[in-house]
Design an enzyme around this catalytic site. Structure first.
Site, PDB file in Angstrom:
ATOM      1  N   LYS A  23     -48.754  33.640 -42.259  1.00  0.00           N
ATOM      2  CA  LYS A  23     -48.580  33.519 -41.140  1.00  0.00           C
ATOM      3  C   LYS A  23     -47.434  34.352 -40.521  1.00  0.00           C
ATOM      4  O   LYS A  23     -47.441  35.749 -39.959  1.00  0.00           O
ATOM      5  CB  LYS A  23     -49.322  32.979 -40.026  1.00  0.00           C
ATOM      6  CG  LYS A  23     -50.962  32.155 -40.079  1.00  0.00           C
ATOM      7  CD  LYS A  23     -51.287  30.745 -39.366  1.00  0.00           C
ATOM      8  CE  LYS A  23     -52.237  31.166 -39.524  1.00  0.00           C
ATOM      9  NZ  LYS A  23     -52.640  29.576 -39.891  1.00  0.00           N
ATOM     10  N   GLN A  31     -50.801  24.568 -36.700  1.00  0.00           N
ATOM     11  CA  GLN A  31     -51.540  24.299 -38.467  1.00  0.00           C
ATOM     12  C   GLN A  31     -52.576  22.885 -38.040  1.00  0.00           C
ATOM     13  O   GLN A  31     -52.059  21.655 -38.293  1.00  0.00           O
ATOM     14  CB  GLN A  31     -51.054  24.954 -39.450  1.00  0.00           C
ATOM     15  CG  GLN A  31     -51.793  25.110 -40.307  1.00  0.00           C
ATOM     16  CD  GLN A  31     -52.588  25.803 -40.168  1.00  0.00           C
ATOM     17  OE1 GLN A  31     -51.830  26.954 -39.961  1.00  0.00           O
ATOM     18  NE2 GLN A  31     -53.908  25.764 -41.051  1.00  0.00           N
ATOM     19  N   ASP A  60     -55.043  30.686 -31.150  1.00  0.00           N
ATOM     20  CA  ASP A  60     -56.106  29.831 -31.781  1.00  0.00           C
ATOM     21  C   ASP A  60     -57.291  29.928 -30.701  1.00  0.00           C
ATOM     22  O   ASP A  60     -58.319  30.067 -31.831  1.00  0.00           O
ATOM     23  CB  ASP A  60     -55.640  28.881 -31.951  1.00  0.00           C
ATOM     24  CG  ASP A  60     -55.532  28.413 -33.190  1.00  0.00           C
ATOM     25  OD1 ASP A  60     -55.904  30.005 -34.110  1.00  0.00           O
ATOM     26  OD2 ASP A  60     -54.793  27.080 -33.851  1.00  0.00           O
TER      27      ASP A  60
END
Ligand code: NAP
Length: 293
Positions: A54, A98, A121
């Site tokens: 990422k 995460q 997200d």
């Protein structure tokens, strides 16, 4: 007949190129450099490699990465304090914590602590609710990638019968909402579904997000259907390990009209869609029109 292979790697590379061009335009015209903060807690090796990928992708498209790697024993209070700091930082337009988190930290509390405008997200209940209500929302990246892949095969998804296997908040449920927004006729299957194979055989579009290696068999698939395999499962194979999807690819490729491989299908699209969400979040916060990517 053999299905067309949907090359997620190439499609994601094209999307990242479009994001890079739009980022350059924003920076030149508005002095705006989208910033993405990625927070990793602990030493889960899969998470570490996702986070590295990422951060690399963020820098490659000209965005500003803010990387935080905290020890596994980080307390929930410390993580929430970091999220608050990032919420208040105008250089940070997107925040990604995460998952999974260590057991002392409640994921739901952390997800709810992220400013919904920076929730790239798309996991915050406010964004999930907006998506379900048909309002503009930051939607989860993997389902967004699935829709983009399906649209490389079908110019319109309107009226198509879509089966989504899996009802997680991360993949199945938001994917069903995005498909409804595309005017598909949507069925969501899960572990309590009776006669899954019969449901599969009706699907013009079949999305598998189960987490079970090669679970969907070739003879379950409607001839000519488009199959999007979200699964990422590591299996042992002759003393080595390899990644397979939730669909038995060798069988499905003989029946489907188009299919995503694993790896190289949905996976690369997830990161590309994270970049799109970061761009969208930056434009939203700067009160600029939504980017055209
Ligand atoms: P999850 O939270 O474990 O959800 C799995 C879903 O599958 C659940 O809704 C479950 O039903 C359903 N299920 C389990 N066994 C089933 C069965 N026998 N028949 C029908 N449905 C069944 O998983 P997830 O987070 O959605 O992820 C799913 C897969 O996608 C995993 O392999 C994951 O690694 C992968 N993934 C890939 C990406 C990517 O970027 N490519 C991103 C996210 C996830 P119940 O609700 O009834 O338990």
């Amino acid at each position: 007949m053999s299905a067309r292979i949907i090359d997620g790697k190439a499609i994601a590379a094209g999307l990242r190129g479009a994001v890079a061009a739009e980022t350059r335009r924003l920076t030149a015209a508005h002095d705006l450099v989208p910033g993405l903060a990625v927070v990793l807690i602990g030493d889960n090796s899969a998470s570490q490699s996702y986070v590295r990928a990422k951060s690399r992708a963020v820098a490659e498209v000209g965005m500003r990465p803010f990387d935080y790697h905290l020890p596994a024993e980080t307390t929930e209070a410390d993580l929430l304090a970091l999220v608050q700091k990032l919420n208040a930082d105008p250089a940070v337009h997107g925040i990604l914590v995460q998952l999974p988190l260590p057991p002392q930290i409640e994921a739901a509390r952390v997800i709810c602590s992220v400013d919904p405008q920076k929730d790239v997200d798309g996991f915050h209940p406010l964004n999930a609710g907006r998506l379900a209500s048909g309002l503009p929302a930051l939607a989860p990246c993997t389902p967004l990638g699935c829709i983009r892949l399906a649209k490389t095969v079908h110019a319109s998804l309107a009226g198509l019968d879509a089966l989504v296997i899996g009802r997680s908040n991360i993949v199945g449920k938001p994917l069903a909402q995005l498909l409804l927004a595309e005017n598909a006729t949507v069925t969501v299957a899960h572990s309590r579904t009776r006669d899954l194979a019969a449901h599969c055989r009706r699907g013009d579009l079949l999305f598998a997000a189960i987490g079970r290696p090669e679970f969907v068999r070739g003879d379950w698939i409607k001839p000519g259907a488009t199959v999007i395999d979200v699964g990422i499962n590591r299996i042992g194979d002759n003393g080595k390990s390899r990644i397979v999807g939730d669909v038995n690819f060798a069988e499905a490729v003989k029946t489907a009209g188009a299919i995503t491989p694993v790896p190289g299908g949905v996976g690369p699209m997830t990161i590309a869609c994270l970049l799109v969400n970061t761009l969208r979040a930056a434009c939203m916060q700067a009160q600029l029109p939504a980017p055209e990517v």
